[in-house]
Enzyme design. Structure first.
Site, PDB file in Angstrom:
ATOM      1  N   CYS A 159     -16.478  73.488  94.688  1.00 19.91           N
ATOM      2  CA  CYS A 159     -16.592  74.584  95.467  1.00 19.91           C
ATOM      3  C   CYS A 159     -18.519  74.877  94.935  1.00 19.91           C
ATOM      4  CB  CYS A 159     -16.523  76.051  94.009  1.00 19.91           C
ATOM      5  SG  CYS A 159     -17.039  76.060  92.968  1.00 19.91           S
TER       6      CYS A 159
ATOM      7  N   GLN B 173     -17.089  71.155  83.622  1.00 18.24           N
ATOM      8  CA  GLN B 173     -15.884  70.750  84.746  1.00 18.24           C
ATOM      9  C   GLN B 173     -16.795  69.676  85.917  1.00 18.24           C
ATOM     10  OE1 GLN B 173     -14.962  75.188  86.674  1.00 18.24           O
ATOM     11  NE2 GLN B 173     -12.597  73.738  86.573  1.00 18.24           N
TER      12      GLN B 173
ATOM     13  N   GLU C 224      -8.239  74.108  87.714  1.00 16.00           N
ATOM     14  CA  GLU C 224      -9.009  74.368  86.281  1.00 16.00           C
ATOM     15  C   GLU C 224      -9.426  75.729  85.891  1.00 16.00           C
ATOM     16  OE1 GLU C 224     -11.796  71.868  84.088  1.00 16.00           O
ATOM     17  OE2 GLU C 224     -11.297  71.238  85.442  1.00 16.00           O
ATOM     18  N   MET C 225      -9.878  76.255  87.307  1.00 17.23           N
ATOM     19  CA  MET C 225     -11.010  77.322  87.005  1.00 17.23           C
ATOM     20  C   MET C 225      -9.362  78.597  87.092  1.00 17.23           C
ATOM     21  SD  MET C 225     -13.996  77.509  89.768  1.00 17.23           S
ATOM     22  CE  MET C 225     -13.286  76.773  90.790  1.00 17.23           C
TER      23      MET C 225
ATOM     24  N   SER D 159     -25.832  71.216  87.880  1.00 11.42           N
ATOM     25  CA  SER D 159     -25.354  72.425  88.699  1.00 11.42           C
ATOM     26  C   SER D 159     -25.687  73.683  88.959  1.00 11.42           C
ATOM     27  CB  SER D 159     -23.924  71.957  87.841  1.00 11.42           C
ATOM     28  OG  SER D 159     -23.108  71.137  87.633  1.00 11.42           O
TER      29      SER D 159
ATOM     30  N   GLY E  96      -3.338  80.626  92.286  1.00 17.58           N
ATOM     31  CA  GLY E  96      -4.187  79.465  92.453  1.00 17.58           C
ATOM     32  C   GLY E  96      -3.457  78.984  90.575  1.00 17.58           C
TER      33      GLY E  96
END
Length: 426
Positions: free
Chosen positions: A50, A116, A192-193, A109, A189
């Site tokens: 993302c 992640q 993982e998020m 990040s 959804g």
């Protein structure tokens, strides 16, 4: 051989631009295929999250490979190559390895120390490797990147109290929403998020539902999180029923639009963590919409708290880059040392046979003579090869290996080709 990276990330691109460079699995594979059509590119990996889209390649010519990558990306994004070159971060060789190690270690990040990225990087390499688009050279760089990331985690507190984009979003909603336990939340959804969001919501006592196009996957995640399943086909009802909605799907188009929204008498808090965005609405009263780039305030606070650890991590990354290239240099010199011993052994065998044939040695002494010659060779070459290995850690290593290749090469063999073959097998 060179390493080359082109990066479009939260550091140089806004969400609107990053949305232009999202790929389905089929599109990823097509992109990797096109990358390898360049005679200058031998291996390629795409990392898409993302917050970033990055291409990692191994190439023989940096300028030609960059030109090829710019053409592909310009076509994909509908932008000029000039705009892309000004926007993207383009790094090669040691700078590329440093960037890769920093990404793997999560110090590049948006949420420093997030947990992640290493998994996403592993998945990206696996996707490429299983389809034949990357091999030993990329594997070497990635394996050392993960070793570096492990050192950063073990030697600093950068990942203490693990965080992620999803957990930061949860923190946002806790600050915005009062009486959280009285609210209903829908997570759309099953990645993982979505899992992180659902588990946080459930642990905070929020009545939580999971929706997904594939109902079985929604059921699996709901069972893991102690949540309920909501029919994906009823999204038109959900948008007017739930107080809180999180979306993190892989859809290539918005799944929630203005046409679905009705006026209600309560506030709605929506978090769109997808790229491209799942929610496309104009300003609506009592709907508070947050996207990935809206979590900057918490992100900046997170960076400030972890600044000391980030400095330590950068030191580890820098040393790891040096160690990686030192290791590569030892790969360069080892096949040459092996060839030296091979030629010396061959010469010893030929001279032993000649001495016996000439009558200088009795036939029955052949084994003892071979053993003595072998020991003499090892003793003679020991200091020489030790110095070669030591020199391989220095800047002059290319000169040393080049000179030795020239000295050893003759009309009967081709050391450079043998050397390349060795690296392919390594």
């Amino acid at each position: 051989m060179h390493y080359l990276i082109v990066s479009l990330s939260h550091k140089n691109s806004d969400l609107e631009l990053r949305e232009k460079f999202t790929y389905t699995d089929e599109e990823k594979e097509a992109c990797l295929q096109r990358l390898l059509k360049s005679p200058n590119i031998s291996e390629a990996v795409m990392l898409a999250t993302c917050n970033r889209m990055e291409l990692y390649v191994c190439c023989s010519d940096i300028e030609e490979a960059t030109e090829h990558m710019m053409k592909l990306l310009a076509f994909k994004g509908g932008l000029s190559e000039e705009v892309l070159r000004k926007t993207a971060e383009i790094v090669d060789d040691s700078s590329a390895i440093h960037h890769l190690f920093a990404v793997a270690s999560s110090i590049d990040s948006m949420v420093v120390g997030e947990t992640q990225i290493a998994g996403q990087l592993k998945d990206a390499f696996k996707f490429s490797h299983e389809r034949g688009y990357s091999d030993k050279k990329m594997s070497r760089a990635l394996s050392h990147a993960f070793k570096c990331a492990a050192k950063v985690r073990n030697l600093t507190d950068i990942s203490s109290k693990p965080v992620s984009v999803a957990s930061v979003a949860i923190k946002q909603i806790k600050e915005k929403v009062q009486n959280l336990r009285e609210k209903k939340a829908l997570v759309i959804g099953v990645g993982e998020m979505s899992e992180i969001c659902a588990k946080h919501l459930v642990s905070d006592g929020v009545e939580t539902f999971i929706a997904n196009r594939t109902k079985q996957k929604a059921q699996t995640l709901a069972q893991e999180c102690n949540a309920e399943v909501y029919e994906f086909g009823d999204l038109d009802k959900a948008v007017n029923e739930f107080d809180i909605i999180f979306t993190a799907t892989g859809s290539s188009y918005p799944i929630i639009t203005n046409e679905l929204i009705e006026d209600v008498d309560f506030e709605r808090f929506w978090f769109d963590l997808a790229v491209p965005r799942d929610i496309d609405i104009k300003n609506r009263e009592n709907i508070f919409l947050f996207v990935v780039d809206d979590i900057k305030d918490i992100v900046d606070a997170n960076k400030a708290q972890r600044e000391q650890y980030v400095r330590q991590a950068h030191g580890i990354v820098g040393r790891s880059v040096v160690e990686f290239y030192e290791w590569l240099d030892t790969l360069n010199v080892e096949p040459i040392i092996k060839e030296i011993y091979k030629k010396a052994e061959k010469a010893a065998q030929e001279e032993t046979k000649r001495a016996i044939k000439k009558g200088f040695l009795p036939q029955e002494y052949e084994k003892q003579a071979q053993k003595m010659a072998h020991q003499a060779i090892k003793r003679f070459l020991h200091d020489m090869t030790k110095k070669m290995r030591a020199a391989s850690h220095e800047a002059k290593s290319d000169s040393v290996t080049g000179a030795m290749q020239y000295i050893l090469n003759d009309e009967h063999d081709n050391i450079p080709d043998q050397y390349k073959h060795h690296l392919k097998k390594d």
